[in-house]
Design a protein around this motif. Structure first.
Motif, mmCIF file in Angstrom:
data_model
loop_
_atom_site.group_PDB
_atom_site.id
_atom_site.type_symbol
_atom_site.label_atom_id
_atom_site.label_comp_id
_atom_site.label_asym_id
_atom_site.label_seq_id
_atom_site.Cartn_x
_atom_site.Cartn_y
_atom_site.Cartn_z
ATOM 1 N N MET A 195 1.094 -1.307 -0.038
ATOM 2 C CA MET A 195 -0.310 0.196 0.098
ATOM 3 C C MET A 195 1.024 1.190 -0.113
ATOM 4 S SD MET A 195 -3.276 0.716 0.025
ATOM 5 C CE MET A 195 -4.595 1.764 0.016
ATOM 6 N N SER A 196 2.229 1.361 0.845
ATOM 7 C CA SER A 196 2.440 2.186 0.856
ATOM 8 C C SER A 196 3.406 3.310 -0.893
ATOM 9 C CB SER A 196 4.132 1.940 1.712
ATOM 10 O OG SER A 196 4.807 0.933 1.063
ATOM 11 N N ILE A 197 3.725 1.922 -1.480
ATOM 12 C CA ILE A 197 3.885 2.256 -3.487
ATOM 13 C C ILE A 197 3.033 2.902 -3.630
ATOM 14 C CG2 ILE A 197 4.950 1.090 -5.329
ATOM 15 C CD1 ILE A 197 7.036 1.404 -3.557
ATOM 16 N N PHE A 198 1.179 2.325 -3.415
ATOM 17 C CA PHE A 198 0.215 2.925 -3.882
ATOM 18 C C PHE A 198 0.314 5.036 -4.158
ATOM 19 C CE2 PHE A 198 -4.149 4.658 -2.824
ATOM 20 C CZ PHE A 198 -4.372 4.640 -4.483
ATOM 21 N N TRP A 199 0.453 5.161 -1.871
ATOM 22 C CA TRP A 199 0.355 6.320 -2.203
ATOM 23 C C TRP A 199 1.356 7.420 -2.417
ATOM 24 C CZ3 TRP A 199 -3.623 7.560 -0.453
ATOM 25 C CH2 TRP A 199 -4.645 7.032 0.279
ATOM 26 N N ILE A 200 2.735 6.378 -2.722
ATOM 27 C CA ILE A 200 3.828 7.376 -2.889
ATOM 28 C C ILE A 200 3.877 7.614 -4.323
ATOM 29 C CG2 ILE A 200 6.328 6.748 -4.182
ATOM 30 C CD1 ILE A 200 7.074 5.070 -1.429
ATOM 31 N N ILE A 201 3.049 6.681 -5.169
ATOM 32 C CA ILE A 201 2.837 7.056 -7.185
ATOM 33 C C ILE A 201 1.961 7.714 -6.998
ATOM 34 C CG2 ILE A 201 1.968 6.064 -8.482
ATOM 35 C CD1 ILE A 201 3.161 3.229 -7.783
ATOM 36 N N LEU A 202 0.572 8.191 -6.507
ATOM 37 C CA LEU A 202 -0.451 9.044 -6.501
ATOM 38 C C LEU A 202 -0.001 10.179 -5.381
ATOM 39 C CD1 LEU A 202 -3.086 9.785 -6.363
ATOM 40 C CD2 LEU A 202 -2.978 8.956 -4.449
ATOM 41 N N GLY A 203 1.521 10.001 -4.501
ATOM 42 C CA GLY A 203 1.559 11.964 -4.833
ATOM 43 C C GLY A 203 2.703 13.074 -5.435
ATOM 44 N N LEU A 204 3.646 11.484 -6.053
ATOM 45 C CA LEU A 204 4.203 11.826 -6.997
ATOM 46 C C LEU A 204 3.505 12.598 -7.946
ATOM 47 C CD1 LEU A 204 7.344 9.269 -7.506
ATOM 48 C CD2 LEU A 204 7.179 11.277 -6.326
ATOM 49 N N ILE A 205 2.481 11.511 -8.970
ATOM 50 C CA ILE A 205 1.317 12.472 -10.089
ATOM 51 C C ILE A 205 0.623 13.076 -8.974
ATOM 52 C CG2 ILE A 205 -0.949 11.771 -10.661
ATOM 53 C CD1 ILE A 205 -0.373 9.110 -10.964
ATOM 54 N N LEU A 206 0.752 13.563 -8.704
ATOM 55 C CA LEU A 206 -0.257 14.958 -7.212
ATOM 56 C C LEU A 206 0.684 16.184 -7.459
ATOM 57 C CD1 LEU A 206 -2.485 13.749 -4.661
ATOM 58 C CD2 LEU A 206 -3.094 14.816 -6.733
ATOM 59 N N LEU A 207 2.207 15.985 -7.135
ATOM 60 C CA LEU A 207 3.402 17.012 -7.351
ATOM 61 C C LEU A 207 3.793 17.137 -8.415
ATOM 62 C CD1 LEU A 207 5.606 15.392 -4.231
ATOM 63 C CD2 LEU A 207 3.930 17.217 -4.535
ATOM 64 N N VAL A 208 3.497 16.227 -9.581
ATOM 65 C CA VAL A 208 3.788 16.430 -10.728
ATOM 66 C C VAL A 208 2.939 17.871 -11.168
ATOM 67 C CG1 VAL A 208 3.808 15.562 -13.220
ATOM 68 C CG2 VAL A 208 5.122 14.609 -11.590
ATOM 69 N N ILE A 209 1.387 16.760 -10.840
ATOM 70 C CA ILE A 209 -0.121 18.082 -11.689
ATOM 71 C C ILE A 209 0.396 18.998 -10.757
ATOM 72 C CG2 ILE A 209 -2.068 17.938 -11.594
ATOM 73 C CD1 ILE A 209 -2.432 15.151 -11.784
ATOM 74 N N GLY A 210 0.671 19.309 -9.432
ATOM 75 C CA GLY A 210 0.353 20.636 -8.975
ATOM 76 C C GLY A 210 1.283 21.304 -9.562
ATOM 77 N N GLY A 211 2.534 20.801 -9.701
ATOM 78 C CA GLY A 211 3.582 22.087 -9.892
ATOM 79 C C GLY A 211 4.016 22.253 -11.627
ATOM 80 N N GLU A 212 2.595 21.803 -12.533
ATOM 81 C CA GLU A 212 2.339 22.061 -13.092
ATOM 82 C C GLU A 212 1.421 22.907 -13.598
ATOM 83 O OE1 GLU A 212 2.390 23.275 -17.289
ATOM 84 O OE2 GLU A 212 3.822 21.509 -16.645
ATOM 85 N N PHE A 213 0.372 22.703 -12.876
ATOM 86 C CA PHE A 213 -0.953 23.763 -12.710
ATOM 87 C C PHE A 213 0.079 25.293 -12.050
ATOM 88 C CE2 PHE A 213 -3.874 21.102 -13.475
ATOM 89 C CZ PHE A 213 -4.363 21.379 -14.272
ATOM 90 N N LEU A 214 0.709 25.211 -11.073
ATOM 91 C CA LEU A 214 1.287 26.227 -10.125
ATOM 92 C C LEU A 214 2.620 27.415 -11.219
ATOM 93 C CD1 LEU A 214 1.616 27.698 -7.135
ATOM 94 C CD2 LEU A 214 3.475 26.155 -6.674
ATOM 95 N N VAL A 215 3.131 26.324 -12.270
ATOM 96 C CA VAL A 215 3.605 27.321 -12.730
ATOM 97 C C VAL A 215 3.177 27.840 -14.161
ATOM 98 C CG1 VAL A 215 5.523 27.199 -14.950
ATOM 99 C CG2 VAL A 215 5.814 26.202 -13.079
ATOM 100 N N ARG A 216 2.544 27.291 -14.589
ATOM 101 C CA ARG A 216 1.220 28.045 -15.386
ATOM 102 C C ARG A 216 0.741 29.225 -14.330
ATOM 103 N NH1 ARG A 216 -1.209 26.337 -19.703
ATOM 104 N NH2 ARG A 216 0.118 23.975 -20.818
ATOM 105 N N ALA A 217 -0.085 29.127 -13.126
ATOM 106 C CA ALA A 217 -0.696 30.290 -13.289
ATOM 107 C C ALA A 217 0.627 31.275 -12.224
ATOM 108 C CB ALA A 217 -0.773 29.909 -11.214
#
Length: 315
Positions: free
Chosen positions: A1-23
């Motif tokens: 389960m820890s791998i799932f949270w790590i992968i989900l966390g990384l995906i959200l960080l990539v998405i969040g980073g992209e939106f923050l850069v654009r904004a």
């Protein structure tokens, strides 16, 4: 389960980073900040946001080893993994500004970080302020030197006409994704460390560092395949400087970061210094100012040795 949270966390960080850069870029255009300054400061700060949130979250959650090795491991991965693999795909030409400004600055920041940690086994708020002020000074010098040349960063000019409503939505999405992404990544990393029987420091220097480097690696390899010299060594060096100056600098201002794992000072940060130092002879030996496949293979092999020893030390 820890791998799932790590992968989900990384995906959200990539998405969040992209939106923050654009904004952030859209907001900068509305404030009439020049395109060159946006590329060299705003974009750089925004792209450091995922690492900043991870380190800040880890420090506040009582996991200082993750806060430190998130940055140390990322700096190692930028040179050993990202630069090495990209050079294996296509040789990279190096600008002379590398050894005139970028490389010396990275080395100074790396040595300062080592000294601050070695001195009293912690990174205090005062030391964080010193690192952050040093980063601002570096950016001022960088901008002044770049005015004599072509702008180093490409900025999407279409973001200049983005509506205030859309920019606000991007900021909210970016902030939420970065917050939850950092939470889940840190929690998942701590669980994975317990499951594997290794320290938080090892997971941060390897799994988290590689995960946060994957987007940059993918973009660099694609650019190399297309023969677009989009990746410059200066970008990776700049990323390492930002990691120390802004991520650790700002995090330590909020909460003192203590060295809780001996491997950080005895091994990990020495590897970071080693990768930083070895870049200069690599650039200067034939073929000069060029990182080809052989040099790329050397960097990747060295990174492989780092990963092997990191996990072996825990056995």
């Amino acid at each position: 389960m820890s791998i799932f949270w790590i992968i989900l966390g990384l995906i959200l960080l990539v998405i969040g980073g992209e939106f923050l850069v654009r904004a952030s870029v859209a907001l900068s255009f509305k404030l009439n900040i020049s395109k060159m300054v946006i590329g060299m400061t705003v974009v750089s700060f925004a792209t450091s946001a995922p690492e900043l949130l991870v380190s800040l979250n880890a420090a506040l959650a009582g996991s200082p080893a993750i806060a430190l090795n998130n940055v140390i491991g990322s700096n190692i991965a930028n040179i050993g993994l990202v630069l090495g693999i990209t050079a294996l795909v296509s040789s990279i030409s190096v600008d002379r500004s590398f050894y005139k400004l970028n490389w010396p600055a990275m080395l100074v920041f790396s040595i300062l970080l080592y000294y601050f940690l070695y001195n009293d086994n912690q990174l205090t708020a005062l030391e964080g302020i010193f690192l952050f002020v040093g980063l601002i000074a570096f950016l001022i010098i960088l901008i002044r030197s770049a005015k004599k040349e072509v702008a180093l960063e490409e900025v999407d000019e279409s973001l200049a006409v983005v509506s205030n409503f859309k920019m606000t939505i991007w900021l909210l999405i970016g902030a939420a994704a970065l917050y939850f992404g950092s939470e889940w990544l840190v929690d998942g990393a701590k669980d994975l460390a317990i499951t594997l029987g290794v320290s938080d420091a090892v997971i941060a220097a390897t799994v988290i560092a590689i995960g946060t480097s994957v987007p940059e690696l993918a973009a660099s390899v694609i650019a190399a395949v297309k023969q677009e010299k989009a990746l410059s060594l200066g970008n990776l060096i700049g990323s390492n400087i930002f990691n120390i100056g802004s991520v650790l600098g700002l995090t330590s201002m909020v909460k003192t970061i203590e060295v809780t794992d001996a491997s950080i000072l005895n091994s990990d940060i020495l590897w970071m210094l080693g990768f930083a130092v070895v870049l200069l002879p690599l650039i200067l030996i034939p073929k000069k100012l060029d990182i080809g496949r052989f040099k790329g293979f050397f960097l990747v092999a060295a990174y492989g040795v780092f990963l092997f020893l990191a996990f072996r030390s825990q056995v």
